[in-house]
Design a protein around this motif. Sequence first.
Motif, PDB file in Angstrom:
ATOM      1  N   ASN A  19      11.578  -4.805   0.897  1.00 34.84           N
ATOM      2  CA  ASN A  19      10.189  -4.468   0.600  1.00 34.84           C
ATOM      3  C   ASN A  19       9.479  -4.069   1.884  1.00 34.84           C
ATOM      4  O   ASN A  19       9.643  -4.723   2.923  1.00 34.84           O
ATOM      5  CB  ASN A  19       9.466  -5.669  -0.019  1.00 34.84           C
ATOM      6  N   ASP A  20       8.699  -2.999   1.840  1.00 32.81           N
ATOM      7  CA  ASP A  20       7.916  -2.602   3.011  1.00 32.81           C
ATOM      8  C   ASP A  20       6.436  -2.940   2.797  1.00 32.81           C
ATOM      9  O   ASP A  20       5.541  -2.232   3.239  1.00 32.81           O
ATOM     10  CB  ASP A  20       8.099  -1.111   3.318  1.00 32.81           C
ATOM     11  N   PHE A  21       6.218  -4.049   2.131  1.00 35.10           N
ATOM     12  CA  PHE A  21       4.881  -4.612   1.890  1.00 35.10           C
ATOM     13  C   PHE A  21       5.094  -6.089   1.591  1.00 35.10           C
ATOM     14  O   PHE A  21       6.230  -6.548   1.431  1.00 35.10           O
ATOM     15  CB  PHE A  21       4.180  -3.908   0.719  1.00 35.10           C
ATOM     16  N   TYR A  22       4.003  -6.841   1.511  1.00 33.87           N
ATOM     17  CA  TYR A  22       4.120  -8.290   1.282  1.00 33.87           C
ATOM     18  C   TYR A  22       3.178  -8.738   0.168  1.00 33.87           C
ATOM     19  O   TYR A  22       2.039  -8.266   0.065  1.00 33.87           O
ATOM     20  CB  TYR A  22       3.791  -9.072   2.557  1.00 33.87           C
ATOM     21  N   LEU A  23       3.681  -9.645  -0.650  1.00 35.01           N
ATOM     22  CA  LEU A  23       2.858 -10.348  -1.628  1.00 35.01           C
ATOM     23  C   LEU A  23       2.749 -11.796  -1.154  1.00 35.01           C
ATOM     24  O   LEU A  23       3.768 -12.465  -0.962  1.00 35.01           O
ATOM     25  CB  LEU A  23       3.487 -10.308  -3.024  1.00 35.01           C
ATOM     26  N   VAL A  24       1.541 -12.254  -0.953  1.00 35.02           N
ATOM     27  CA  VAL A  24       1.322 -13.592  -0.384  1.00 35.02           C
ATOM     28  C   VAL A  24       0.511 -14.424  -1.371  1.00 35.02           C
ATOM     29  O   VAL A  24      -0.652 -14.103  -1.648  1.00 35.02           O
ATOM     30  CB  VAL A  24       0.584 -13.514   0.962  1.00 35.02           C
ATOM     31  N   GLU A  25       1.136 -15.464  -1.905  1.00 40.13           N
ATOM     32  CA  GLU A  25       0.408 -16.355  -2.802  1.00 40.13           C
ATOM     33  C   GLU A  25      -0.226 -17.488  -2.006  1.00 40.13           C
ATOM     34  O   GLU A  25       0.109 -17.724  -0.856  1.00 40.13           O
ATOM     35  CB  GLU A  25       1.309 -16.911  -3.914  1.00 40.13           C
ATOM     36  N   GLN A  26      -1.126 -18.226  -2.667  1.00 44.80           N
ATOM     37  CA  GLN A  26      -1.887 -19.259  -1.973  1.00 44.80           C
ATOM     38  C   GLN A  26      -1.006 -20.391  -1.466  1.00 44.80           C
ATOM     39  O   GLN A  26      -1.275 -20.968  -0.413  1.00 44.80           O
ATOM     40  CB  GLN A  26      -2.958 -19.824  -2.922  1.00 44.80           C
TER      41      GLN A  26
END
Length: 418
Positions: free
Chosen positions: A271-278
């Motif tokens: 992935n060249d992006f990030y998903l960041v959860e709490q």
Amino acid sequence: MNRLLLVLEGVGMALEAIRGNKVRAALTIAGVAIGVFVVVAMGAVVNGIKASFQKDLEEIGATTFIVQRRGSGISACDGTDEKCPDRRNPPITIGEWEMIRRLPGVQEVVGTQGGQGNFAYRNSRVDNVGYDAYSVEWPAVNASDIAPGRNFTRSEENSGQPVVLVNDTLKAQLFGDSEPIGKQITISGRQFTVVGVYTPRAGFLRSLEGRGPETPRAIVPLTTAIRTLDAFRGSLTLFVRPAATATQSEVMDEVLAAMRARRGLKPGDRNDFYLVEQDRIMDTFNQLFGAIFAVGLALSAVALLVGGVGVVAIMMISVTERTREIGVRKALGATAGTIRWQFLVEAATLTSIGALIGLAIGALLAWVIRSNTSIPAELPTSIVVTALLASAVTGVAFGMLPAVKASNLDPVEALRYE
């Protein structure tokens, strides 16, 4: 009952030792007090920061997650490092923002990016003021009270109208006590109309980011920032709030699939992006402040060690000075266990006095921090109990040698001692 009397007698002996050896006792008590103070102060601050941090995350929304260009956290690489793979990540674009907004599991997406400019009104000027460029839904992720004035509208955002909200601090620096609503100010030479004044309900997280109420800051429509202020599009970040009918994991999978498809990533590509959860943000917090707290515990251990050495010194002197007394007590039937118990109680009393002093100073510091900052520093019961137990254990551990020596004295030899 006999055990209680022995405890009271041991406490009395400790107080007598303090009066008779003021300097040595003071050094012992000071060492323990410093150790306990460090533990209590660190515990109160970390506990307060954690509560404030948690409150900030709850304001954003328990299921809200972030879509961003680069990783975050302690283990994330620096985007300025040539070897950092995140340097090659393309920025999150307006088109991707619009795409995510149309996904069925998404309730809303707040777009944001930061910028900086020079703010001026007539003869007042504040340079290098940070601003947040938001979409109209920004109160969902940056809980604030707007008064006087209002938020900008969706039509103002879509058309890129030059309107701005200033926080209380910036308002005071630009306008003083005068009414700001409707006034024209300049941001880096461009004219904007003030439509509202906001007060962020900020805790430690936003203060750490420079978005707290004590820092001059402003909010402008995202489209306006891009068109008028030439905002850097590579800093676009998206706050995604799932619909009530969908779970966070379902929506994250949906966003992940949509982003990979739009960017043409193959199954084996990273992935060249990030998903960041709490939860990940909270984990980063726990790692960071866990390390800081560990350093505080190490410093506290050193201070307790100093106090423990003082306990050994003052108790050995006490044994020497009371040799005849010990002989008399043994001659009257006192057992070795009784003598040992009294000296251990005396040692524990010395360290407990130091612990209470350190606890009081730590509680005072927590009150000062709570009264003068946005950190709700509180003394958790666990920290108080731990500090008191640590001091008592220190007294018993370091008082064991003098206590054993006293209990092993031969009564005949002790009675002959001058």
